[in-house]
Scaffold this active site. Structure first.
Site, short mmCIF file in Angstrom:
data_model
loop_
_atom_site.label_atom_id
_atom_site.label_comp_id
_atom_site.label_asym_id
_atom_site.label_seq_id
_atom_site.Cartn_x
_atom_site.Cartn_y
_atom_site.Cartn_z
N ARG A 235 0.81 -1.23 0.00
CA ARG A 235 0.00 0.00 0.00
C ARG A 235 0.83 1.27 0.00
NH1 ARG A 235 -3.35 1.59 4.07
NH2 ARG A 235 -5.11 2.33 2.87
N ARG B 9 0.41 4.26 -2.58
CA ARG B 9 -0.89 4.82 -2.95
C ARG B 9 -0.83 6.36 -2.96
NH1 ARG B 9 -1.18 4.35 2.46
NH2 ARG B 9 -2.65 5.67 3.61
N CYS C 193 8.88 33.64 25.30
CA CYS C 193 8.88 32.20 25.63
C CYS C 193 8.82 31.99 27.13
CB CYS C 193 10.14 31.54 25.06
SG CYS C 193 10.42 29.88 25.70
N CYS D 230 12.29 30.27 28.44
CA CYS D 230 13.61 30.91 28.35
C CYS D 230 14.03 31.45 29.73
CB CYS D 230 13.58 32.06 27.33
SG CYS D 230 13.91 31.52 25.63
N ASN E 106 4.90 21.73 36.84
CA ASN E 106 4.01 22.23 35.79
C ASN E 106 2.93 23.14 36.39
OD1 ASN E 106 2.07 22.38 33.63
ND2 ASN E 106 3.06 20.58 32.74
N ASP E 107 2.83 24.35 35.83
CA ASP E 107 1.85 25.31 36.34
C ASP E 107 0.41 24.87 36.06
OD1 ASP E 107 3.81 27.29 37.28
OD2 ASP E 107 4.27 27.56 35.16
N HIS F 100 16.87 28.80 23.29
CA HIS F 100 15.56 28.58 22.70
C HIS F 100 15.64 27.85 21.35
CE1 HIS F 100 11.29 29.70 22.31
NE2 HIS F 100 11.55 29.91 21.03
N ASN G 77 7.65 15.61 23.97
CA ASN G 77 6.81 15.82 22.79
C ASN G 77 7.53 16.83 21.94
OD1 ASN G 77 4.45 14.38 22.96
ND2 ASN G 77 3.36 15.96 24.09
N SER H 69 3.65 22.75 22.61
CA SER H 69 3.21 24.14 22.58
C SER H 69 4.35 25.13 22.41
CB SER H 69 2.45 24.45 23.88
OG SER H 69 3.32 24.26 24.98
N HIS I 74 11.03 25.62 22.49
CA HIS I 74 12.15 25.62 23.44
C HIS I 74 12.44 24.16 23.86
CE1 HIS I 74 14.61 28.01 26.37
NE2 HIS I 74 14.77 26.75 26.79
N HIS J 204 12.59 21.05 25.62
CA HIS J 204 12.09 20.65 26.94
C HIS J 204 11.34 19.34 26.86
CE1 HIS J 204 8.39 22.25 25.20
NE2 HIS J 204 7.73 21.60 26.15
N GLN K 127 8.79 16.56 29.64
CA GLN K 127 7.92 16.58 30.81
C GLN K 127 8.08 15.30 31.62
OE1 GLN K 127 3.89 18.02 30.51
NE2 GLN K 127 4.14 18.42 28.32
N HIS L 132 14.20 0.95 28.69
CA HIS L 132 14.21 1.26 27.26
C HIS L 132 13.46 2.55 26.98
CE1 HIS L 132 10.45 -1.06 27.85
NE2 HIS L 132 9.97 -0.31 26.87
N HIS M 109 10.96 4.48 23.83
CA HIS M 109 10.24 4.38 22.55
C HIS M 109 10.27 5.75 21.88
CE1 HIS M 109 8.35 0.49 23.48
NE2 HIS M 109 8.17 0.96 24.70
N GLN N 41 -2.09 -0.31 11.80
CA GLN N 41 -1.69 -0.83 10.49
C GLN N 41 -0.54 0.02 9.98
OE1 GLN N 41 -2.31 0.98 7.42
NE2 GLN N 41 -1.62 -0.68 6.08
P1 H2U Z 1 4.24 20.77 25.74
O1 H2U Z 1 5.65 20.74 25.44
O2 H2U Z 1 3.66 19.40 25.51
O3 H2U Z 1 3.50 21.82 25.05
O4 H2U Z 1 4.14 21.08 27.31
C1 H2U Z 1 4.57 22.25 27.92
C2 H2U Z 1 4.05 22.20 29.33
O5 H2U Z 1 4.38 23.42 29.99
C3 H2U Z 1 2.54 22.06 29.42
O6 H2U Z 1 2.24 20.87 30.09
C4 H2U Z 1 3.34 23.76 30.88
C5 H2U Z 1 2.09 23.30 30.20
O7 H2U Z 1 1.13 22.94 31.18
N1 H2U Z 1 3.40 25.21 31.13
C6 H2U Z 1 3.71 25.66 32.40
O8 H2U Z 1 3.89 24.86 33.32
N2 H2U Z 1 3.84 27.01 32.63
C7 H2U Z 1 3.64 27.97 31.66
O9 H2U Z 1 3.83 29.14 31.92
C8 H2U Z 1 3.16 27.57 30.32
C9 H2U Z 1 3.12 26.11 30.04
ZN ZN Z 2 12.62 29.76 25.01
#
Ligand code: H2U
Ligand code: ZN
Length: 353
Positions: free
Chosen positions: A28, A31, A52, A55, A77-78, A117, A157, A165, A168, A170, A172, A300, A302, A327
């Site tokens: 396939r 295609r 950013c 930064c 994480n905020d 950045h 990610n 998002s 920069h 980074h 998690q 490991h 992934h 698939q």
């Molecule tokens: P991504 O790379 O998947 O976009 O995740 C960035 C994370 O940063 C996201 O989980 C967090 C978001 O909640 N974040 C903060 O903790 N503080 C901020 O000022 C903006 C984003």
């Molecule tokens: Zn940055």
């Protein structure tokens, strides 16, 4: 063992880690495509972006200000999906598991890989990436030691197409009270394999793949990267420790630098594939931090990249994949050969005047 001859006919392959099947349809791959095209990823040009939130020195949402960090930086994480202080709860109004819910404690952190950045893991030096590996190991240990944390999921990610998002560099860390679905499946499979064969599933698998060779992408003294026999994503890679060890914190300094080296080699080849900053979701799977011995676990990572045929054509997991089974078109053997044959020097460095 019969000599391996991957069939060109439609067939399915078994994933011994999840004990699920993937459908492979090599014919396939040619295609035509008249569907959506992604915008090709463009790398940020500037080493500092005043807008950013990652930064150094900048303000984040909610008012916290980042320090003027010079290497790596970790913060809670905020907008954390998990909190340490939830009230214990378990309920099932139906009494038969139809409306079951329970509390889930945990924490979420963000790990900045570098103050610049415009960098990515592929464009950082091996000592710089080793600094990131050290932070991952330290965080695994620290977060894993918290009460109510039994599994620490470290991941990255990369790229807008993956829902990232911010360019920069980074990653998690989300840490849970319970073992999430994917590592739980892998844990049960590794446990069952160990009980049945008195050996480790991934040690045995790596030995087999090293002998066959067709799915190997690259390796060094302590790690190997290959496209697994059961890969779902077109250029999926499984990164395996050669030594049987359960977690990142157990790696010695030489192994950590080796892990950084293979990260750089692999992400460089990924970028070279379509000459873009290659998007993916990457994460480690490792021993739970529940205080139990886990001889079955083999450390490991992934790598799940979404791109299929070019910088703008992605694989969609829809239709049959959502409703029936994953698939793939190009075979893991073709994908591995393609990645293996790419240059180990980043295209951006080759293009320098
Ligand atoms: P991504 O790379 O998947 O976009 O995740 C960035 C994370 O940063 C996201 O989980 C967090 C978001 O909640 N974040 C903060 O903790 N503080 C901020 O000022 C903006 C984003
Ligand atoms: Zn940055």
């Amino acid at each position: 063992m019969k000599p391996e001859n991957p069939p060109e006919e439609p067939h399915r392959r078994f994933n011994p880690l999840t004990r699920e099947w993937v459908l492979v349809s090599p014919h396939r791959s040619q295609r035509p495509w008249l569907g959506h095209l992604e915008a090709a990823a463009v790398s940020p040009a500037l080493p500092y972006d005043p807008g950013c939130y990652l930064c150094p020195g900048n303000e984040r949402a909610g008012g916290a200000r980042n320090p003027r960090y010079e290497t790596t930086f970790v913060f809670t994480n905020d907008f954390a999906a998990l909190r340490p202080d939830v009230q214990a709860m378990r309920q099932d109004e139906s009494g038969r598991g139809l409306l079951l819910s329970e509390s889930e404690a945990g924490t979420c952190r963000v790990v900045c890989f570098a103050p610049r950045h415009d960098l990515t893991l592929a464009r950082m030096t091996v000592p710089e990436i080793t600094g990131v590996v050290d932070v991952w190991a330290q965080q695994y240990h620290e977060i894993g030691s918290l009460p109510n944390v039994n599994y620490v999921q470290i991941f990255e990610n990369r790229g807008e197409i993956m829902g990232c998002s911010n360019p920069h560099p980074h990653g998690q860390i989300w840490a849970n009270q319970t073992i999430p679905n994917e590592p739980r499946k892998e844990q049960e499979s590794q446990q069952a394999y160990l009980e049945k064969n008195r050996s480790c599933l991934l040690c045995d698998y790596l030995q087999l793949e090293a002998k066959i060779g067709t799915r190997m992408v690259l390796d060094n003294a302590h790690f190997a990267a290959l496209v697994p026999f059961w890969a779902v994503w077109p250029f999926e890679v499984l990164l395996l420790a050669r030594r049987h060890t359960g977690d990142i914190a157990s790696l010695d300094p030489v192994e950590r630098s080796s892990l950084a080296d293979i990260f750089k080699q692999l992400t460089t080849r990924y970028d070279n594939l379509f000459e873009i900053s290659f998007p993916y979701s990457m994460g480690f799977h490792q021993s739970p931090t529940d205080g139990e011995a886990h001889p079955e676990w083999h450390f490991h990572a992934h790598f799940y990249p979404p791109l299929l045929r070019s910088a703008t054509i992605r694989k969609f997991m829809v239709g049959y994949e959502m409703l029936a089974s994953p698939q793939r078109d190009i075979t893991p053997e073709v994908a591995a050969a393609t990645l293996r044959n790419l240059s180990g020097t980043h295209y951006a460095e080759l293009k320098l005047p």
